[in-house]
Design a protein around this motif. Sequence first.
Motif, PDB file in Angstrom:
ATOM      1  N   ALA A  53       5.079   4.002  -8.553  1.00 24.59           N
ATOM      2  CA  ALA A  53       5.087   2.840  -7.760  1.00 24.59           C
ATOM      3  C   ALA A  53       4.402   2.449  -6.812  1.00 24.59           C
ATOM      4  O   ALA A  53       5.013   3.779  -5.623  1.00 24.59           O
ATOM      5  CB  ALA A  53       6.421   1.811  -7.733  1.00 24.59           C
ATOM      6  N   GLY A  54       3.368   2.359  -6.584  1.00 25.79           N
ATOM      7  CA  GLY A  54       3.224   2.292  -4.939  1.00 25.79           C
ATOM      8  C   GLY A  54       1.553   3.475  -5.062  1.00 25.79           C
ATOM      9  O   GLY A  54       1.024   4.095  -3.519  1.00 25.79           O
ATOM     10  N   LEU A  55       1.777   4.117  -5.325  1.00 26.60           N
ATOM     11  CA  LEU A  55       0.838   5.126  -5.686  1.00 26.60           C
ATOM     12  C   LEU A  55       0.168   5.646  -6.991  1.00 26.60           C
ATOM     13  O   LEU A  55       0.202   5.910  -8.052  1.00 26.60           O
ATOM     14  CB  LEU A  55       1.456   6.322  -5.554  1.00 26.60           C
ATOM     15  CG  LEU A  55       1.004   7.869  -5.145  1.00 26.60           C
ATOM     16  CD1 LEU A  55      -0.076   7.879  -3.747  1.00 26.60           C
ATOM     17  CD2 LEU A  55       2.309   9.091  -5.639  1.00 26.60           C
ATOM     18  N   TYR A  56      -1.425   5.849  -6.293  1.00 27.17           N
ATOM     19  CA  TYR A  56      -2.988   5.683  -7.746  1.00 27.17           C
ATOM     20  C   TYR A  56      -3.913   6.752  -7.084  1.00 27.17           C
ATOM     21  O   TYR A  56      -3.848   7.433  -5.822  1.00 27.17           O
ATOM     22  CB  TYR A  56      -3.042   4.260  -7.592  1.00 27.17           C
ATOM     23  CG  TYR A  56      -2.875   3.236  -8.408  1.00 27.17           C
ATOM     24  CD1 TYR A  56      -2.690   3.258  -9.652  1.00 27.17           C
ATOM     25  CD2 TYR A  56      -1.571   2.854  -8.355  1.00 27.17           C
ATOM     26  CE1 TYR A  56      -2.350   2.192  -9.967  1.00 27.17           C
ATOM     27  CE2 TYR A  56      -1.408   1.705  -8.700  1.00 27.17           C
ATOM     28  CZ  TYR A  56      -1.254   1.221  -9.786  1.00 27.17           C
ATOM     29  OH  TYR A  56      -0.445  -0.194 -10.451  1.00 27.17           O
ATOM     30  N   MET A  57      -3.888   7.568  -7.674  1.00 24.22           N
ATOM     31  CA  MET A  57      -4.532   8.775  -7.659  1.00 24.22           C
ATOM     32  C   MET A  57      -6.367   8.804  -8.254  1.00 24.22           C
ATOM     33  O   MET A  57      -6.339   8.142 -10.002  1.00 24.22           O
ATOM     34  CB  MET A  57      -4.615   9.802  -7.980  1.00 24.22           C
ATOM     35  CG  MET A  57      -5.011  11.365  -7.689  1.00 24.22           C
ATOM     36  SD  MET A  57      -3.917  12.409  -7.590  1.00 24.22           S
ATOM     37  CE  MET A  57      -4.057  12.228  -9.569  1.00 24.22           C
ATOM     38  N   THR A  80      -3.252  -6.313   2.279  1.00 26.08           N
ATOM     39  CA  THR A  80      -3.262  -5.184   2.610  1.00 26.08           C
ATOM     40  C   THR A  80      -1.905  -4.331   2.881  1.00 26.08           C
ATOM     41  O   THR A  80      -1.742  -3.548   1.807  1.00 26.08           O
ATOM     42  CB  THR A  80      -3.718  -4.695   3.601  1.00 26.08           C
ATOM     43  OG1 THR A  80      -2.809  -4.900   4.914  1.00 26.08           O
ATOM     44  CG2 THR A  80      -6.040  -4.999   4.653  1.00 26.08           C
ATOM     45  N   ASN A  81      -1.005  -5.034   3.136  1.00 32.27           N
ATOM     46  CA  ASN A  81       0.468  -5.118   2.982  1.00 32.27           C
ATOM     47  C   ASN A  81       0.725  -3.587   3.919  1.00 32.27           C
ATOM     48  O   ASN A  81       1.347  -2.618   2.958  1.00 32.27           O
ATOM     49  CB  ASN A  81       1.059  -4.170   1.868  1.00 32.27           C
ATOM     50  CG  ASN A  81       2.545  -4.307   1.492  1.00 32.27           C
ATOM     51  OD1 ASN A  81       3.266  -5.034   2.152  1.00 32.27           O
ATOM     52  ND2 ASN A  81       3.226  -4.457   0.475  1.00 32.27           N
ATOM     53  N   ASN A  82      -0.109  -3.525   4.818  1.00 34.74           N
ATOM     54  CA  ASN A  82      -0.181  -1.554   6.064  1.00 34.74           C
ATOM     55  C   ASN A  82      -0.203  -0.707   4.897  1.00 34.74           C
ATOM     56  O   ASN A  82       0.017  -0.132   5.266  1.00 34.74           O
ATOM     57  CB  ASN A  82       1.811  -1.919   6.230  1.00 34.74           C
ATOM     58  CG  ASN A  82       1.678  -3.075   7.314  1.00 34.74           C
ATOM     59  OD1 ASN A  82       0.363  -3.150   7.955  1.00 34.74           O
ATOM     60  ND2 ASN A  82       2.611  -3.683   7.010  1.00 34.74           N
ATOM     61  N   GLY A  83      -0.888  -1.098   3.914  1.00 37.51           N
ATOM     62  CA  GLY A  83      -1.906   0.232   2.827  1.00 37.51           C
ATOM     63  C   GLY A  83      -2.548   0.434   3.435  1.00 37.51           C
ATOM     64  O   GLY A  83      -3.682   0.696   3.729  1.00 37.51           O
ATOM     65  N   PHE A 138      -6.766   9.133  -2.605  1.00 35.98           N
ATOM     66  CA  PHE A 138      -4.962   7.966  -3.548  1.00 35.98           C
ATOM     67  C   PHE A 138      -5.279   6.556  -2.525  1.00 35.98           C
ATOM     68  O   PHE A 138      -5.488   6.071  -1.534  1.00 35.98           O
ATOM     69  CB  PHE A 138      -4.369   8.884  -2.644  1.00 35.98           C
ATOM     70  CG  PHE A 138      -3.976  10.416  -3.287  1.00 35.98           C
ATOM     71  CD1 PHE A 138      -3.272   9.976  -4.061  1.00 35.98           C
ATOM     72  CD2 PHE A 138      -4.911  10.936  -2.432  1.00 35.98           C
ATOM     73  CE1 PHE A 138      -3.041  11.790  -4.498  1.00 35.98           C
ATOM     74  CE2 PHE A 138      -4.659  12.422  -2.867  1.00 35.98           C
ATOM     75  CZ  PHE A 138      -3.742  12.945  -4.251  1.00 35.98           C
ATOM     76  N   SER A 139      -4.684   5.715  -3.452  1.00 34.90           N
ATOM     77  CA  SER A 139      -4.461   4.232  -3.004  1.00 34.90           C
ATOM     78  C   SER A 139      -2.829   4.108  -2.491  1.00 34.90           C
ATOM     79  O   SER A 139      -1.992   4.467  -3.755  1.00 34.90           O
ATOM     80  CB  SER A 139      -5.031   2.727  -3.633  1.00 34.90           C
ATOM     81  OG  SER A 139      -4.324   1.647  -3.218  1.00 34.90           O
ATOM     82  N   ILE A 140      -2.399   4.269  -1.079  1.00 32.59           N
ATOM     83  CA  ILE A 140      -1.203   4.666  -1.386  1.00 32.59           C
ATOM     84  C   ILE A 140      -0.402   2.872  -0.759  1.00 32.59           C
ATOM     85  O   ILE A 140      -1.194   2.843   0.670  1.00 32.59           O
ATOM     86  CB  ILE A 140      -0.564   5.449  -0.239  1.00 32.59           C
ATOM     87  CG1 ILE A 140      -1.563   6.787  -0.374  1.00 32.59           C
ATOM     88  CG2 ILE A 140       0.544   5.597  -0.136  1.00 32.59           C
ATOM     89  CD1 ILE A 140      -2.052   7.923   0.320  1.00 32.59           C
ATOM     90  N   SER A 141       0.766   2.360  -1.179  1.00 30.17           N
ATOM     91  CA  SER A 141       1.493   1.045  -0.378  1.00 30.17           C
ATOM     92  C   SER A 141       1.794   1.223   0.041  1.00 30.17           C
ATOM     93  O   SER A 141       2.314   2.663   1.098  1.00 30.17           O
ATOM     94  CB  SER A 141       1.596   0.134  -1.426  1.00 30.17           C
ATOM     95  OG  SER A 141       3.225   1.432  -1.717  1.00 30.17           O
ATOM     96  N   GLN A 203       2.104  17.289  -7.694  1.00 25.54           N
ATOM     97  CA  GLN A 203       0.869  18.082  -7.186  1.00 25.54           C
ATOM     98  C   GLN A 203      -0.165  16.522  -6.013  1.00 25.54           C
ATOM     99  O   GLN A 203      -0.064  17.067  -5.002  1.00 25.54           O
ATOM    100  CB  GLN A 203      -0.432  18.589  -8.206  1.00 25.54           C
ATOM    101  CG  GLN A 203      -0.305  19.983  -8.941  1.00 25.54           C
ATOM    102  CD  GLN A 203      -0.770  19.625 -10.204  1.00 25.54           C
ATOM    103  OE1 GLN A 203      -2.007  19.594 -10.521  1.00 25.54           O
ATOM    104  NE2 GLN A 203      -0.518  21.290 -10.561  1.00 25.54           N
ATOM    105  N   GLY A 204       0.247  15.573  -6.650  1.00 22.77           N
ATOM    106  CA  GLY A 204      -0.542  14.880  -6.025  1.00 22.77           C
ATOM    107  C   GLY A 204       0.609  13.726  -4.673  1.00 22.77           C
ATOM    108  O   GLY A 204      -0.477  14.307  -3.449  1.00 22.77           O
ATOM    109  N   SER A 205       1.465  13.676  -5.104  1.00 22.12           N
ATOM    110  CA  SER A 205       2.681  13.714  -4.073  1.00 22.12           C
ATOM    111  C   SER A 205       2.383  15.257  -2.611  1.00 22.12           C
ATOM    112  O   SER A 205       2.628  15.023  -1.441  1.00 22.12           O
ATOM    113  CB  SER A 205       3.518  13.185  -4.172  1.00 22.12           C
ATOM    114  OG  SER A 205       3.883  14.612  -4.893  1.00 22.12           O
TER     115      SER A 205
END
Length: 339
Positions: A53-57, A80-83, A138-141, A203-205
């Motif tokens: 949740a909140g993390l896409y790669m 944007t929610n500060n992402g 990465f898209s990070i919320s 690996q991503g995180s």
Amino acid sequence: MKSYSIRVSNIDRESAFKRLALETGGELEEGHTLIRFSSEIGRGRIRTWHLEAGLYMRVWDLYLLKPIEFIKEALPVHITNNGFSLLCIHTPESVELRSINQHHQFNKVRERRFALVPDSVTAGFQFNPALPVQLIDFSISGYWIRNQPGYLRIAKYFNDGVMEDGGLPVLIEALQSKTGQMATKLIDSVDDPRADATALFMQGSGLIKDFLTAAARGEQEKTSSHIELYYEKIKEAESILLDHLQKTPPRMNMIAKMVALSESTLKRYFKLIYGKSVYDYYLNKKMEMARTILLQKPYSVNEIAELMGYEKVSHFIEIFKKHHGCSPGSIKKKQLENA
């Protein structure tokens, strides 16, 4: 040579990935998680994962025949929610950061880098032909990144006057060798539809956390060096405050102008050097002076209030009591009793 332009927005929507497939002339495969293309612009694969949740790669592994302008579009402020978008540039010889909002003139970077960009900012990259193009974005919320160690340093960078000081809303850090090895493993996963989800998340995180650690360390080192750089100017600001203990001090923006600093830089480094905000420091010194006069001079409370620049005695008494824990009258009375 004709160049092409690819515009992408946030990657946490299937519609955005479909749009990317159309712009590259690629085919969506494997449940709309992979774009595979072979066209006049080149060949390659782009795969996306929803890690949590909140993390896409999204992983790019391309070989281009034509130059491509890659534009990460700004999102409207209200969504944007500060992402953030974090780009891990694995092939710096073929991926150049060209613009941030309306600012151009970036120098070429010849080492592997991270680039962190707020979702409210537009960033432009150039993908060069005849070379491998490999990157991870990465898209990070805002919620996800706020729960990571090192986030506070990132927040300070973007919120503590980066624009006022003429800085740009992008944070760039070099990849360390171990981080680069981790990125290589992720890029290799683009061909594996059955890649282990847990390993991908780790690996991503892990890449993101390595970036946050490096950025926090770099910001701390920069802050230390800037303390030395700004020390004399902060001392000038202190002198201005001390000269105004018995009258109203200049407004903060005026003090900043007098010492040739931005207001945000003045506030930040004043607190780092003196351990108090500008206002708290000034009030502390003012109340110390008031107490000294009260004990050493035969003035009444009303006279001291006027001497310290207060129009209302009640206001002076209130602030004095908050600062010293007792009223000026009680100190005066105790002094007379002990005389």
